[in-house]
Design an enzyme around this catalytic site. Structure first.
Site, PDB file in Angstrom:
ATOM      1  N   GLU A 155      48.951 -55.457  21.729  1.00  8.18           N
ATOM      2  CA  GLU A 155      49.374 -56.790  22.152  1.00  8.18           C
ATOM      3  C   GLU A 155      48.398 -57.896  21.762  1.00  8.18           C
ATOM      4  O   GLU A 155      48.809 -59.012  21.461  1.00  8.18           O
ATOM      5  CB  GLU A 155      49.593 -56.816  23.673  1.00  8.18           C
ATOM      6  CG  GLU A 155      50.812 -56.054  24.149  1.00  8.18           C
ATOM      7  CD  GLU A 155      52.118 -56.711  23.735  1.00  8.18           C
ATOM      8  OE1 GLU A 155      52.155 -57.953  23.581  1.00  8.18           O
ATOM      9  OE2 GLU A 155      53.113 -55.972  23.540  1.00  8.18           O
ATOM     10  N   SER A 163      77.634 -27.980  76.819  1.00 10.62           N
ATOM     11  CA  SER A 163      76.809 -27.266  77.792  1.00 10.62           C
ATOM     12  C   SER A 163      75.332 -27.628  77.729  1.00 10.62           C
ATOM     13  O   SER A 163      74.573 -27.229  78.620  1.00 10.62           O
ATOM     14  CB  SER A 163      76.964 -25.751  77.586  1.00 10.62           C
ATOM     15  OG  SER A 163      78.297 -25.350  77.839  1.00 10.62           O
TER      16      SER A 163
END
Length: 771
Positions: free
Chosen positions: A96, A469
């Site tokens: 770059e 239950s």
């Protein structure tokens, strides 16, 4: 007079040159004037970079620092330039801006060439942007390709170079730049693409990331691996030419096979946990939640969360396998042209994405002994032998058309540890699991459903279901306060109730197994989950008393009935509510409040909030007598020793387990709630659109296996615990009871039409039940 020796052509050329020079000067003066009078006064403030505040997403972690969720438009990890590995800096600058540390923000050779080319061609063709110019563009400018933007970019580059050091500029760039896949910055990209931290990148991986900024769409390793590889090779060549790597390193990097992660990888399956945290954070911080870099550390334990997730998925699939193959998910027509066929398969599978290990695929060849199918990866799956057994009926020639597997069918397949494929399917049933620390209420594990991506509804916190239950221990707890004891004899015989008895319709309660055992102890009744005995107990203490007793465990009083069906679990509870309720029995009688978030830090690691674990066993939190909790604990240990939960003891091989199964009418909901050591956990299974889970299914077959598989991990290496006997409890008539009821005023028998039979007291009652 001296004669002009220049020819007419030369004179014309000189005049043209002077005219051109004059025009150039005019243009240059115009540009300078435009820059000084128009662009310079209107340059934006540099606050965005001098006071850089990157948008960092919310991240959620377990208590032991495993990443489990991330929320935000941008995936970004801010990394100081001193912590960026040199290989990453070398790779980036090589491709770059190789002269970054030498120029003053503008690479004059490249920039002049680019600008002149643009002027002469009346267009935008050249780039030559330095790192500093890219910072200017990324922070302040649009991507519009014009000469004005280029001049503004150059001016900003000078101002940035004057305001910041080179390292500061590079730090901004490496944390801000977009790198595809919603990632910003190289650290985030390393995690997304390679599933590793930035510091662990190889030369080859660093070079591949360095090649992305030029064109994140074209050079994205996940989307365009071929172009990404080509760009990587250019980066590596530049690194070699500039002396950043040796020839040997260059050759090795070229040959290195890079594994690209197709999607973000979290360190544990905890989507429902992460989403609960996100909702909590958004309620406090609104949109700042997704940009301020909050890190939220939960109380979840990674190993236990993984165990819970695996246990729930495995046992839901086991249930689904027991109830048969329902046929392919859909059918498509496959074009004859190969390219068109591939497009059709890809389009179909987008609508039926794979679900963890359940891979979706389109059948391209089928016979009774072989299925070939293509998943989204483009490979070919072959299913033979035992892998076809689950869908054997769907492979028969006379199979129903909707059930039959044929070319173009969209199916699910799973792979075992040996690489063998088998037909499977997405389950319709759902489930939930939650585990808490029974002492302080902190979450240890939470799985809100079979698959978060398919159904984001959190059953742990939001599914109000009948408990069946599993509510009975709380009724028995209430009965202890009314003079009952585990040795109380209760007649397990039919008890048809009239309208006068019920205040409504006549009712003839039944036991789940359809059997009646005559006179039995309350201990045996709970262990065997006898419905009729539970109704008799509730009738004796009154539904009104039991109804007012339940809120002390955290149950919502408004969601519980005030009639005799209360003891059979016809009210509504959530799994986390049930876990908190059972924690009261586990911890000796104290109510706990479930909590999830330990602490929150910001992007700089500064502590924002912290939740201190609440002090345990505080008397202000006591909701039942310690004696009550102790006796109910012995009852719940009996359930998993000799009763409906006995498989838990058999499989885990521990004597300190306690819990209760729960099955609602017609087996619409299956539950198991229980605890050991300091862990209380609840598992539930059912359909979101309530319907029977099957006539041969119970809480013990549906939910308890999930609980057992989780507890196997959670209790691994932990010693068994034994509870201390509280004061005020005596062992009389073969079992425990309150001292004040030991003088004969307690309830010895209930609804006895005949005297107790021999053997009514179970053999275990001859010695004190385990506490």
């Amino acid at each position: 007079m001296i004669a002009d020796s220049k020819s007419p052509l030369q004179r014309r050329l000189i005049k043209a040159g002077i005219a051109l020079l004059g025009a150039g000067i005019v243009v240059l003066l115009f540009i300078i004037g435009y820059v000084l009078l128009v662009l310079a006064p209107n340059l934006p403030s540099l606050d965005a970079i001098t006071d850089y505040r990157p948008k960092i997403p919310l991240r959620v972690y377990t208590a032991d620092n495993a990443l489990i969720g991330e929320f935000g438009e941008e995936h970004r990890d801010f990394v100081a330039i001193k912590d960026v590995p040199q290989v990453m800096k070398d790779a980036l600058l090589s491709i770059e801006d190789s002269r970054f540390y030498e120029h003053g923000g503008i690479d004059f050779r490249g920039a002049t060439r680019a600008l002149m080319t643009d002027i002469l061609t009346a267009g935008y063709h050249q780039g030559a942007s330095t790192i500093t110019m890219q910072v200017a563009r990324n922070f302040f400018l649009t991507k519009e390709k014009t000469k004005t933007r280029k001049l503004t970019e150059i001016l900003l580059a000078y101002r940035i170079e004057a305001a910041l050091s080179k390292d500061q500029i590079l730090e901004l760039y490496m944390n801000q730049i977009y790198l595809g896949q919603r990632t910003h910055g190289f650290s985030s990209a390393a995690r997304i693409y390679f599933n590793k931290p930035l510091k662990d990148l190889t030369i080859a991986e660093a070079a591949m990331l360095a090649g992305v900024p030029q064109n994140p769409a074209r050079h994205n390793p996940a989307v365009n691996p071929i172009r990404a590889k080509q760009r990587q090779q250019l980066v590596l060549k530049r690194m070699l030419d500039l002396g950043h790597i040796t020839q040997a390193q260059y050759t090795q990097a070229l040959d290195e096979k890079i594994q690209i992660s197709s999607s973000q990888q979290f360190e544990a399956h905890a989507d429902y946990v992460a989403e609960l945290v996100r909702q909590n954070m958004y309620a406090q911080y609104k949109d700042d939640t997704y940009t301020r870099g909050f890190k939220v550390y939960t109380t979840i334990v990674k190993a236990e969360q993984d165990a819970a997730y695996d246990a729930l998925r495995r046992n839901v699939m086991n249930y689904d396998q027991r109830h048969g193959y329902r046929g392919p998910e859909a059918f498509i027509e496959l074009p004859k042209d190969e390219d068109d066929r591939d497009d059709a398969i890809d389009e179909a599978l987008l609508k039926h994405p794979s679900n963890d290990m359940l891979v979706s695929a389109v059948v391209v060849e089928v016979s009774p002994k072989l299925i070939r199918a293509e998943p989204a990866s483009g490979d070919t799956i072959e299913i033979t032998g035992d892998g076809l057994r689950f869908a054997a009926k769907a492979l028969q020639a006379n199979a129903n058309r909707d059930l039959k597997i044929r070319v173009g069918a969209i199916i699910r397949a799973s792979q075992d540890g040996k690489g063998r494929w088998a037909i499977s399917q997405l389950p319709e049933v759902d489930a939930a699991f939650v585990a808490l620390n029974s002492q302080d209420g902190s979450y240890r594990a939470m799985v809100g459903g079979f698959d978060f991506n398919r159904k984001k509804f959190n059953h742990v916190t939001s599914a109000w279901r009948q408990p069946g239950s599993s509510i009975k221990p709380f009724i028995y707890s209430a009965a202890l306060e009314k003079g009952f004891s585990p040795s109380t004899i209760i007649n397990d015989v039919p008890m048809p109730l009239t309208s006068a008895d019920t205040g409504g319709q006549p009712w003839d309660p039944k036991n789940d197994d359809g059997k009646f055992d005559g006179p039995i102890t309350m201990r045996t009744a709970l262990a065997q989950s006898k419905n009729v005995v539970s109704v008799r107990i509730l009738r004796a203490i009154t539904p009104q008393y039991a109804h007012s007793y339940l809120p002390r465990f955290g149950f919502d009083e408004a969601k519980q009935p005030t009639n005799l069906t209360l003891t059979l679990g016809t009210g509504s509870v959530t799994p986390v509510q049930m876990a908190g309720a059972y924690a009261v029995f586990a911890n000796g009688g104290y109510q706990v409040t479930p909590w999830l978030i330990q602490k929150v830090t910001d992007a700089r690691g500064t502590l924002v909030t912290e939740t201190k674990a609440p002090a345990v066993a505080q008397e202000e939190n006591r909701v039942i007598d310690g004696r009550n909790a102790y006796i109910v604990d012995t009852l719940l240990r009996e359930v998993v020793r000799t009763g409906t939960g006995a498989a838990a003891t058999q499989r885990l091989g521990r004597k300190d387990l306690a819990g209760k199964t729960g099955t609602t009418s017609d087996a619409v909901d299956g539950w198991f709630a229980g605890y050991a050591e300091n862990i209380v956990a609840v598992a539930w299974m059912g359909y979101d659109d309530p319907k029977s889970l099957g006539g041969r299914e119970f809480g013990a077959t549906l939910a308890m296996p999930i609980w057992i598989d989780y507890m196997k991990q959670a209790l691994s290496g932990k010693p068994e615990t034994q509870r201390a006997l509280p004061e005020g409890v005596s062992f009389m008539d073969g079992d425990w009871m309150y001292n004040e009821f030991s003088n004969g005023i307690g309830i010895k028998t209930l609804d006895m039409d005949v005297p107790p039979t021999d053997g009514a007291t179970p053999p275990a009652a001859a010695t004190p039940p385990a506490g």
